[in-house]
Design a protein around this motif. Sequence first.
Motif, PDB file in Angstrom:
ATOM      1  N   GLY A 151       0.819  -1.210   0.000  1.00 31.71           N
ATOM      2  CA  GLY A 151       0.000   0.000   0.000  1.00 31.71           C
ATOM      3  C   GLY A 151       0.850   1.255   0.000  1.00 31.71           C
ATOM      4  O   GLY A 151       0.584   2.202  -0.743  1.00 31.71           O
ATOM      5  N   GLY A 152       1.894   1.273   0.827  1.00 36.65           N
ATOM      6  CA  GLY A 152       2.798   2.423   0.852  1.00 36.65           C
ATOM      7  C   GLY A 152       3.499   2.615  -0.482  1.00 36.65           C
ATOM      8  O   GLY A 152       3.624   3.734  -0.977  1.00 36.65           O
ATOM      9  N   ALA A 153       3.962   1.520  -1.073  1.00 28.96           N
ATOM     10  CA  ALA A 153       4.637   1.601  -2.371  1.00 28.96           C
ATOM     11  C   ALA A 153       3.683   2.090  -3.457  1.00 28.96           C
ATOM     12  O   ALA A 153       4.052   2.925  -4.292  1.00 28.96           O
ATOM     13  CB  ALA A 153       5.226   0.234  -2.739  1.00 28.96           C
ATOM     14  N   LEU A 154       2.449   1.582  -3.457  1.00 34.00           N
ATOM     15  CA  LEU A 154       1.455   2.049  -4.426  1.00 34.00           C
ATOM     16  C   LEU A 154       1.149   3.531  -4.236  1.00 34.00           C
ATOM     17  O   LEU A 154       1.041   4.286  -5.207  1.00 34.00           O
ATOM     18  CB  LEU A 154       0.162   1.243  -4.299  1.00 34.00           C
ATOM     19  N   CYS A 155       1.027   3.951  -2.995  1.00 34.88           N
ATOM     20  CA  CYS A 155       0.771   5.357  -2.695  1.00 34.88           C
ATOM     21  C   CYS A 155       1.897   6.234  -3.242  1.00 34.88           C
ATOM     22  O   CYS A 155       1.645   7.252  -3.894  1.00 34.88           O
ATOM     23  CB  CYS A 155       0.604   5.546  -1.187  1.00 34.88           C
ATOM     24  N   LEU A 156       3.133   5.834  -2.993  1.00 33.55           N
ATOM     25  CA  LEU A 156       4.278   6.600  -3.494  1.00 33.55           C
ATOM     26  C   LEU A 156       4.317   6.614  -5.022  1.00 33.55           C
ATOM     27  O   LEU A 156       4.587   7.654  -5.625  1.00 33.55           O
ATOM     28  CB  LEU A 156       5.578   6.028  -2.947  1.00 33.55           C
ATOM     29  N   ALA A 157       4.037   5.474  -5.641  1.00 31.68           N
ATOM     30  CA  ALA A 157       4.067   5.398  -7.104  1.00 31.68           C
ATOM     31  C   ALA A 157       3.001   6.303  -7.720  1.00 31.68           C
ATOM     32  O   ALA A 157       3.283   7.047  -8.670  1.00 31.68           O
ATOM     33  CB  ALA A 157       3.876   3.949  -7.554  1.00 31.68           C
ATOM     34  N   VAL A 158       1.801   6.250  -7.196  1.00 31.77           N
ATOM     35  CA  VAL A 158       0.718   7.079  -7.749  1.00 31.77           C
ATOM     36  C   VAL A 158       0.983   8.560  -7.477  1.00 31.77           C
ATOM     37  O   VAL A 158       0.727   9.408  -8.339  1.00 31.77           O
ATOM     38  CB  VAL A 158      -0.659   6.623  -7.214  1.00 31.77           C
ATOM     39  N   THR A 159       1.513   8.879  -6.306  1.00 31.63           N
ATOM     40  CA  THR A 159       1.852  10.274  -6.003  1.00 31.63           C
ATOM     41  C   THR A 159       2.905  10.786  -6.983  1.00 31.63           C
ATOM     42  O   THR A 159       2.785  11.896  -7.514  1.00 31.63           O
ATOM     43  CB  THR A 159       2.348  10.423  -4.561  1.00 31.63           C
ATOM     44  N   GLY A 160       3.918   9.987  -7.244  1.00 37.10           N
ATOM     45  CA  GLY A 160       4.929  10.359  -8.226  1.00 37.10           C
ATOM     46  C   GLY A 160       4.344  10.525  -9.612  1.00 37.10           C
ATOM     47  O   GLY A 160       4.669  11.475 -10.330  1.00 37.10           O
ATOM     48  N   TRP A 161       3.458   9.614  -9.989  1.00 36.93           N
ATOM     49  CA  TRP A 161       2.811   9.697 -11.304  1.00 36.93           C
ATOM     50  C   TRP A 161       1.988  10.977 -11.409  1.00 36.93           C
ATOM     51  O   TRP A 161       2.060  11.679 -12.420  1.00 36.93           O
ATOM     52  CB  TRP A 161       1.937   8.453 -11.520  1.00 36.93           C
ATOM     53  N   VAL A 162       1.213  11.300 -10.383  1.00 32.77           N
ATOM     54  CA  VAL A 162       0.415  12.530 -10.401  1.00 32.77           C
ATOM     55  C   VAL A 162       1.339  13.749 -10.492  1.00 32.77           C
ATOM     56  O   VAL A 162       1.081  14.674 -11.271  1.00 32.77           O
ATOM     57  CB  VAL A 162      -0.500  12.627  -9.158  1.00 32.77           C
ATOM     58  N   ALA A 163       2.410  13.762  -9.717  1.00 32.65           N
ATOM     59  CA  ALA A 163       3.336  14.901  -9.742  1.00 32.65           C
ATOM     60  C   ALA A 163       3.957  15.084 -11.120  1.00 32.65           C
ATOM     61  O   ALA A 163       4.156  16.222 -11.568  1.00 32.65           O
ATOM     62  CB  ALA A 163       4.422  14.712  -8.690  1.00 32.65           C
ATOM     63  N   LEU A 164       4.241  13.975 -11.808  1.00 34.49           N
ATOM     64  CA  LEU A 164       4.873  14.067 -13.129  1.00 34.49           C
ATOM     65  C   LEU A 164       3.887  14.356 -14.253  1.00 34.49           C
ATOM     66  O   LEU A 164       4.236  15.032 -15.221  1.00 34.49           O
ATOM     67  CB  LEU A 164       5.627  12.769 -13.432  1.00 34.49           C
TER      68      LEU A 164
END
Length: 177
Positions: A151-164
């Motif tokens: 869950g933490g890894a998915l959260c970080l991945a999606v946050t990075g995707w949104v930021a980019l």
Amino acid sequence: MLLSFPVALFPMINEELFAGDPRTLGLFMSALAVGGAAAGLVSGLVSRSDRLGRVQLLAVGVWGLAMLALGLGALGGVVWVVLGALVVAGATDVASVTSRAATVQLATPDSHLGRVSAVEHVVGVAGPDLGNARAGLVAGLTTPAVAAVLGGALCLAVTGWVALTHREVARFRVRRG
């Protein structure tokens, strides 16, 4: 929250790693609130920020890191890491909610404010419950610690995707009159 809300994992983590002690479970249940209450005392710093988009992304990213720490602490059976991660998560949740609500209030035209605020409210209410369902499902297939780490890894991945891919979120600035 949708990808990494951890509350459904607390009884399982407590049972598997901390002998089901009700005191430990009580600490898990209250740690998010402790962090949230502490952050609430200084929430004006968030709502007065001119860069609410960056605050939002940072808060969600730190939430994801806290969920990774929760899972890793649970894997290692280290209760203070689990509790610390939950306190940090509670604080970042308040920062996220405060920045999101301030952004909605400041960036939405008056003609749409009621509808946009309603959608923001539904997201805030439904996200944690759906996140608990995801956490429970993944924990049932793996372990609660693995569910927290994923869950933490998915959260970080999606946050990075949104930021980019949605750079306007990070660039959002409050125009104070």
